[in-house]
Design an enzyme around this catalytic site. Structure first.
Site, PDB file in Angstrom:
ATOM      1  N   ASP B 176       0.855  -1.205  -0.040  1.00 28.20           N
ATOM      2  CA  ASP B 176       0.115   0.204   0.080  1.00 28.20           C
ATOM      3  C   ASP B 176       0.803   1.368  -0.071  1.00 28.20           C
ATOM      4  O   ASP B 176       0.310   2.332  -0.282  1.00 28.20           O
ATOM      5  CB  ASP B 176      -1.020  -0.091   1.257  1.00 28.20           C
ATOM      6  CG  ASP B 176      -2.274  -0.745   1.132  1.00 28.20           C
ATOM      7  OD1 ASP B 176      -2.509  -1.456   0.106  1.00 28.20           O
ATOM      8  OD2 ASP B 176      -2.933  -0.987   2.260  1.00 28.20           O
ATOM      9  N   TYR B 177       2.110   1.185   0.394  1.00 32.37           N
ATOM     10  CA  TYR B 177       2.826   2.270   0.479  1.00 32.37           C
ATOM     11  C   TYR B 177       4.014   2.500  -0.675  1.00 32.37           C
ATOM     12  O   TYR B 177       4.718   3.175  -0.752  1.00 32.37           O
ATOM     13  CB  TYR B 177       3.724   2.364   1.814  1.00 32.37           C
ATOM     14  CG  TYR B 177       2.568   2.802   2.767  1.00 32.37           C
ATOM     15  CD1 TYR B 177       1.876   3.795   3.043  1.00 32.37           C
ATOM     16  CD2 TYR B 177       1.857   1.425   3.471  1.00 32.37           C
ATOM     17  CE1 TYR B 177       1.031   3.830   3.866  1.00 32.37           C
ATOM     18  CE2 TYR B 177       0.852   1.711   4.328  1.00 32.37           C
ATOM     19  CZ  TYR B 177       0.330   2.960   4.513  1.00 32.37           C
ATOM     20  OH  TYR B 177      -0.691   3.043   5.370  1.00 32.37           O
TER      21      TYR B 177
END
Lengths: 417, 405
Positions: B176-177
């Site tokens: 997600d990052y």
């Protein structure tokens, strides 16, 4: 000279998002991914290498039986679609040649230690004298100024200071990183973004500028939960390994489970989060004669792991599920899990990623011929798809100095020095 | 000094996002001047509005620090897309926007009548990026998912942990990052492309295809040689010693990495040149790799009685890469992050004082402004009466009909 590059007019249609821009990427492993991404986006990316080659050409894994200057598979993976020229920036002549080349460029990507290019007479201000609208993207470990400015960095040290390392790993061992270095990939992606944003800004205003990326900040973002938990409750987040500990009772459930031929990931959620997966898994186990009476009797939307004693969760759910997974392969669990809407996933190693049917079906992989390799090289395709293929892996990595003639001759320069 | 203009000033983005990947992508764009409008609804709130940690443990849709951190620098409009007037207003938003981002599984936007084919009719040069797990085509296109399993599928989890144990994987939803970084690159590149050609574009951004870029050398190696890379704890095949060592205090650690022979000399000097470290075999990488296990034990004995900062400062003064393993408390006090003003404290009407993180890049001539995250539907009225041109009476009527739920 390449006056056309200075015109912010129409780009060649269909070639790439950033077609028409020339990027010079200086040596060092830190810059590789930024340059690769800009090349995928269609920019002409020229790797400026020292006479012995970029030191990153020597970084493993190395392919056996291949010319050592071309054998690094890290190099091959991170330099697709680029060109290579040799310029010795340690000499006055090399620097003069570089300035001539910089006058034709739109972007310089670099990761020299802070202050180093300035000392060589190649800092941003000097480069702007020959190319006033230049964009420069600088990748740093900790920033170009401040208390860590001159700190020595490595992937693991950046993990440590970013806070990411502290929350990764089994609780009874030291914190641990991903064994495949990651810091420069996060920072490199941001540097490519910064360069593209600065080009957009230049197109609208005529003004070039410098963008500095901090790998420390980039990785801190990945450690998102650490700082906010302290901010919320004054609590230090600790590493939990491959398990999830849920308050208030602290009941712990595994996240990574052994299966017949490796590992699978399965989060045992309570409440609404597990309302689809849990009953589906219960039925699946029952269908195959491995059902658990406890699971069959459960009203799953009301299941609260944190309010159930550890022993009850272990005996009622974890042990039967573990036995079920252990008797099946990754592919069996993944394929049937998709069919039954059970969120069980393969913990893929490299072979597993290459075998993913979804990636094959989408034609994701690219195969590239390289003169130093007998076999084709298989690599990830573009990270984003468009109908017009505006993002594309455009060719194998260049051999050392492959484009000296093409790039330097039109400038009246001789390369190789 | 002349007033600096933010790079994305004048760019309007409409976000149909949830969880982390979509919202973080637009949040970053907002920090660099884009006007970001997040379309959300109380009928089915963005899942991370309900996720811990909450400020002072108070459960409320406007009190999640997790939501706050991924949603800085944007506005929120509450629109019930199941209501035909809600959908109509969403289309009007898009007609007035430059970029649309959605992060639902493939097909969801089309089901609402807001697919690219629908949107491009009201905004012919639209840039739209769809960021779902597996992409808009293929058998898995409509499979839901989130970052933790994606980290496993893309090969990252397998390589994090100890060789003698099952993998532990990096913390949480690692991918997600990384995905939002590449999403933002795609969007700004598309904006520049549109500036130069006048053409919009549809971007099919499969999160899996972005994530596997981060293990590319291992994939190439396997395809070429059949070798499967293995997790190696904190070891490195080309450097030794290379590890994380205990320090004085509870659960305190320092990372030390000797990347060349000169740095080894620095480490030996810092340790006071003990007899065992003067073995000539250790002057070369091969010798250190051969004794890596023993070196780790010796170094752990040396660091074990010392403060982590003391070890870092001592080694860095000798040009040996070393760094404290910062915990959640340390980060807010880290001298470099403080110097960079990486966290900006903002007053939030529900959460009170909140520290928001900046993006990793800083421009020399363009600002980054991190603004606080919005409450659900905080800007509904402002956007309806302003951009969407509704009269106050009509706004109230629609409100009563549940359009802004």
């Amino acid at each position: 000279m390449r006056q056309d590059r200075r015109v912010e007019g129409a780009a060649p249609v269909g070639a790439g998002f950033l077609s028409g821009y020339r990027v010079l990427e200086l040596a060092g492993q830190e810059s590789l991914f930024a340059g690769k991404l800009l090349a995928d986006m269609g920019a002409e990316v020229i790797k400026v290498e020292p006479p012995g080659g970029d030191p990153a050409r020597l970084m493993g894994p190395m392919a056996p039986g291949v010319d050592p200057a071309e054998a690094s598979l890290l190099w091959q993976a991170m330099n697709t679609g680029k060109k290579s020229v040799i310029l010795d920036l340690e000499t006055y002549k090399g620097r003069d040649l570089f300035l001539e080349l910089a006058a034709t460029a739109d972007v310089v990507v670099e990761a020299y230690p802070p202050g180093c290019l300035e000392d060589m007479g190649l800092g941003y201000e000097e480069l702007c004298r020959v190319r006033p609208e230049l964009v420069m993207a600088s990748i740093t470990a900790f920033g170009e100024d401040g208390p860590y400015r001159d700190f020595m960095a490595s992937d693991l040290v950046i993990w440590a200071l970013s806070g990411l390392l502290y929350i990764c790993g089994d609780p009874d061992r030291p914190p641990v990183r991903i064994s495949l270095p990651q810091s420069w990939l996060h920072a490199g992606a941001d540097a490519a973004t910064g360069a593209a944003m600065a080009l957009f800004h230049r197109g609208r205003t005529g003004q070039g500028q410098r963008v500095v990326v901090s790998a420390l900040k980039a990785l801190e973002r990945v450690a998102y939960a650490s700082q906010i938990l302290w901010g919320a409750r004054g609590r230090v987040l600790r590493r939990q390994g491959s398990a999830l500990r849920i308050p208030p009772m602290g009941t712990t459930t595994p996240l990574i489970w052994p299966c017949a031929d490796g590992f699978v990931a399965f989060y045992l959620f309570g409440g609404q989060m597990g309302a689809v997966s849990n009953p589906a898994l219960t039925k699946w186990m029952d269908d195959e004669g491995m059902g658990s009476e406890y699971m069959k009797a459960m009203d799953w939307p009301k299941f609260s792991i944190g309010h159930t004693p550890q022993q009850e969760v272990d005996q009622g759910v974890v042990e039967p599920v573990a036995a079920f997974f252990a008797a099946r392969t990754q592919r069996e669990l993944w394929d049937e899990g998709v069919r039954r809407r059970v969120m069980v996933y393969p913990v893929n190693d490299a072979s597993g990623v290459l075998a993913e049917a979804q990636l094959k079906e989408r034609g994701f992989w690219v195969r590239l011929a390289h003169p130093a390799f007998e076999q084709e090289l298989t690599l990830p395709g573009p990270f984003v798809k468009t109908e017009e293929s505006l993002c594309l892996v455009r060719g194998a990595a260049p051999t050392l100095g492959q484009h000296n003639q093409e790039i330097l001759a039109p400038l009246g320069l001789e390369g190789g020095r | 000094m002349e007033k600096q203009t933010a790079i994305l000033e004048g760019v309007r983005m409409v976000e149909f996002g949830w969880a982390v990947v979509g919202p973080l992508t637009t949040s970053w764009a907002g920090g660099f001047g884009a006007e970001v409008i997040k379309v959300e609804t109380r009928t089915r709130p963005d899942i991370i509005r309900s996720m811990t940690p909450f400020k002072d443990d108070k459960v409320d849709l406007d009190n999640s620090l997790f939501f706050g951190r991924e949603n800085a620098s944007k506005k929120s409009i509450a629109l019930n897309l199941k209501h035909h007037r809600g959908k109509e207003l969403a289309l009007k938003l898009v007609a007035n926007a430059d970029v649309v981002l959605d992060s639902y599984t493939a097909g969801v936007m089309a089901k609402w009548g807001l697919g690219y084919e629908d949107l491009v009719k009201v905004k012919p040069d639209l840039i739209m990026l769809s960021s779902c797990m597996y992409g808009q085509t293929g058998a898995l296109r409509s499979m839901p998912g989130y970052g933790v399993p994606l980290t496993a599928i893309s090969g990252l989890t397998y390589h994090c942990g100890w060789p003698d144990r099952k993998p532990c994987g990096p913390y949480g939803s690692y991918t997600d990052y990384l995905v939002p970084r590449l999403n933002l690159l795609a969007i700004v590149s598309a904006l520049d492309h549109r500036r130069r050609t006048g053409q919009g574009v549809y971007l099919d951004a499969a999160q899996l295809e972005a994530s596997v870029q981060f293990v590319a050398p291992a994939l190439l190696n396997y395809a070429l040689t059949g070798q499967v890379a293995q997790r190696a704890g904190n070891r490195d095949p080309e450097a030794a010693p290379h590890g994380v060592y205990p320090c004085a205090g509870k659960d305190r650690w320092v990372a030390i990495t000797v990347m060349d022979d000169r740095q080894w000399k620095g480490l030996v000097h810092a340790m006071g040149s003990p007899g065992w470290a003067l073995d000539p075999e250790l002057e070369r990488l091969e010798g250190r790799l051969a004794q890596a296990e023993e070196l780790d034990q010796r170094i752990a004995q040396w660091t074990g009685t010392r403060q982590d900062h003391e070890v870092m400062e001592l080694l860095q003064a000798l040009q040996v890469p070393a760094g404290v393993a910062n915990d959640g408390r340390d980060l807010g006090q880290d001298p470099q992050l403080v110097y960079d003003q990486y966290f900006s404290r903002r007053e939030h009407p529900v959460m009170g004082s909140v520290d928001y993180a900046a993006h990793s890049m800083e421009f020399s001539a363009s600002p980054q402004n991190v603004e606080r995250s919005p409450c659900l539907g905080e800007h509904t009225e402002e956007i309806c009466l302003g951009l969407l041109g509704l009269g106050r009476e009509e706004y109230q009527r629609l409100d009563e009909q549940g359009v802004f739920k």
